[in-house]
Design a protein around this motif. Structure first.
Motif, PDB file in Angstrom:
ATOM      1  N   TYR A  98       0.197   1.799   9.095  1.00 41.94           N
ATOM      2  CA  TYR A  98      -0.644   1.496  10.246  1.00 41.94           C
ATOM      3  C   TYR A  98      -1.955   2.280  10.193  1.00 41.94           C
ATOM      4  O   TYR A  98      -3.012   1.776  10.606  1.00 41.94           O
ATOM      5  CB  TYR A  98       0.103   1.806  11.545  1.00 41.94           C
ATOM      6  N   LEU A  99      -1.895   3.486   9.689  1.00 41.41           N
ATOM      7  CA  LEU A  99      -3.116   4.274   9.551  1.00 41.41           C
ATOM      8  C   LEU A  99      -4.134   3.573   8.664  1.00 41.41           C
ATOM      9  O   LEU A  99      -5.346   3.698   8.875  1.00 41.41           O
ATOM     10  CB  LEU A  99      -2.807   5.653   8.973  1.00 41.41           C
ATOM     11  N   ASP A 101      -4.547   0.366   8.543  1.00 40.98           N
ATOM     12  CA  ASP A 101      -5.162  -0.621   9.431  1.00 40.98           C
ATOM     13  C   ASP A 101      -6.274   0.033  10.261  1.00 40.98           C
ATOM     14  O   ASP A 101      -7.351  -0.529  10.437  1.00 40.98           O
ATOM     15  CB  ASP A 101      -4.126  -1.221  10.387  1.00 40.98           C
ATOM     16  N   VAL A 102      -5.980   1.228  10.758  1.00 44.30           N
ATOM     17  CA  VAL A 102      -6.948   1.933  11.606  1.00 44.30           C
ATOM     18  C   VAL A 102      -8.195   2.291  10.804  1.00 44.30           C
ATOM     19  O   VAL A 102      -9.326   2.089  11.255  1.00 44.30           O
ATOM     20  CB  VAL A 102      -6.324   3.214  12.204  1.00 44.30           C
ATOM     21  N   LYS A 103      -8.000   2.823   9.607  1.00 44.98           N
ATOM     22  CA  LYS A 103      -9.132   3.275   8.795  1.00 44.98           C
ATOM     23  C   LYS A 103     -10.082   2.142   8.434  1.00 44.98           C
ATOM     24  O   LYS A 103     -11.289   2.368   8.262  1.00 44.98           O
ATOM     25  CB  LYS A 103      -8.614   3.934   7.511  1.00 44.98           C
ATOM     26  N   ALA A 105     -10.372  -0.748  10.228  1.00 46.81           N
ATOM     27  CA  ALA A 105     -10.715  -1.585  11.384  1.00 46.81           C
ATOM     28  C   ALA A 105     -12.217  -1.511  11.666  1.00 46.81           C
ATOM     29  O   ALA A 105     -12.853  -0.486  11.446  1.00 46.81           O
ATOM     30  CB  ALA A 105      -9.937  -1.119  12.612  1.00 46.81           C
ATOM     31  N   THR A 132     -13.620   0.050  18.831  1.00 50.37           N
ATOM     32  CA  THR A 132     -12.556  -0.273  17.869  1.00 50.37           C
ATOM     33  C   THR A 132     -11.349   0.646  17.992  1.00 50.37           C
ATOM     34  O   THR A 132     -10.204   0.187  18.059  1.00 50.37           O
ATOM     35  CB  THR A 132     -13.107  -0.199  16.428  1.00 50.37           C
ATOM     36  N   LEU A 133     -11.583   1.939  17.999  1.00 54.76           N
ATOM     37  CA  LEU A 133     -10.490   2.904  17.906  1.00 54.76           C
ATOM     38  C   LEU A 133      -9.548   2.990  19.106  1.00 54.76           C
ATOM     39  O   LEU A 133      -8.347   3.219  18.917  1.00 54.76           O
ATOM     40  CB  LEU A 133     -11.049   4.307  17.644  1.00 54.76           C
ATOM     41  N   ASP A 135      -7.789   1.121  21.112  1.00 53.17           N
ATOM     42  CA  ASP A 135      -6.523   0.386  21.075  1.00 53.17           C
ATOM     43  C   ASP A 135      -5.572   0.980  20.042  1.00 53.17           C
ATOM     44  O   ASP A 135      -4.363   1.114  20.287  1.00 53.17           O
ATOM     45  CB  ASP A 135      -6.765  -1.094  20.759  1.00 53.17           C
ATOM     46  N   TYR A 136      -6.100   1.331  18.895  1.00 47.95           N
ATOM     47  CA  TYR A 136      -5.271   1.913  17.840  1.00 47.95           C
ATOM     48  C   TYR A 136      -4.739   3.286  18.246  1.00 47.95           C
ATOM     49  O   TYR A 136      -3.582   3.630  17.965  1.00 47.95           O
ATOM     50  CB  TYR A 136      -6.081   2.035  16.544  1.00 47.95           C
ATOM     51  N   VAL A 139      -1.861   2.889  20.592  1.00 47.72           N
ATOM     52  CA  VAL A 139      -0.625   2.520  19.887  1.00 47.72           C
ATOM     53  C   VAL A 139       0.016   3.764  19.275  1.00 47.72           C
ATOM     54  O   VAL A 139       1.235   3.972  19.369  1.00 47.72           O
ATOM     55  CB  VAL A 139      -0.903   1.460  18.802  1.00 47.72           C
ATOM     56  N   LEU A 140      -0.781   4.610  18.645  1.00 47.92           N
ATOM     57  CA  LEU A 140      -0.240   5.827  18.041  1.00 47.92           C
ATOM     58  C   LEU A 140       0.365   6.752  19.096  1.00 47.92           C
ATOM     59  O   LEU A 140       1.453   7.309  18.885  1.00 47.92           O
ATOM     60  CB  LEU A 140      -1.330   6.558  17.258  1.00 47.92           C
TER      61      LEU A 140
END
Length: 212
Positions: A98-99, A101-103, A105, A132-133, A135-136, A139-140
């Motif tokens: 998932y990280l 995906d974050v990096k 995004a 962007t960040l 929402d991520y 989730v974390l």
């Protein structure tokens, strides 16, 4: 290093970057390794000899492993930092994936880092951190909160390599945008908790000072 222990050599640039979670693994496990930091100008001549023409690579008794996530997973298994059963291992892997995906995004963290035009860079930062960040990050924090109320680690009762990966990423965000983590107290406290672990704490205190 005791006789019969594996010989580890980690090759990467003189940066924290993709190799820092791996360095945390070595530090926490108290395992010696050769932290081989190369110069940018030396990379073109080395590139074709690398398994995937990328860095980092890990040499283990002469055998070479490429790709940072494969290296992390390999060492985490050796050091018993992958979770206690198949379900925990899958959750740990999912968090690390998932990280990625974050990096990547939005504009992407590396694109932001490499941008030279300061005006454009600020616009990109505003978009990445403001739109962007969040929402991520939510989730974390949700995943962290679901395990012991967020007071410990992401999976199980002790640290795994997912905790190291997340903490290193949070540190990078904090460097790019000081104060950003204050909006996410659970992740901020988790970062501090990981950085205070015996082994990682000593590594952070002595590691080379780099731009990233």
């Amino acid at each position: 290093m005791a006789r019969g222990d594996p010989n580890y050599k980690l090759t990467y640039f003189d940066l924290r970057g993709l190799s820092e979670p791996v360095r945390y693994l070595f530090a926490y496990a108290k395992v010696e390794y050769d932290d081989n930091r190369i110069k940018r100008e030396d990379w073109p001549a080395m590139k074709k000899d690398m398994p995937f023409r990328t860095l980092p690579v890990l040499e283990v008794d002469g055998q070479t492993i490429g790709q940072s996530k494969a290296i992390g997973r390999f060492l985490a298994k050796r050091f018993n930092l992958v979770g206690q059963d198949d379900i925990e291992q899958a959750r740990v892997d999912a968090l690390v994936d998932y990280l990625e995906d974050v990096k990547h995004a939005g504009v992407g963290l590396m694109t932001l880092f490499r941008e030279q035009d300061e005006k454009k860079k600020q616009e990109m930062k505003d978009q990445f951190f403001g739109e962007t960040l969040p929402d991520y990050m939510d989730v974390l924090e949700q995943h962290l909160r679901s395990n012991n109320g967020g007071k410990g680690f992401f999976v199980g009762s002790g640290p795994t390599w997912a905790d190291f990966a997340v903490a290193v990423f949070m540190d990078a965000l904090d460097k790019f945008q000081p104060g950003f983590l204050s909006k996410y107290p659970l992740l901020s406290a988790h970062k501090a908790r990981v950085e205070d672990l015996k082994g990682t704490k000593e590594w952070i205190a002595k590691r080379p000072k780099t731009v990233m």
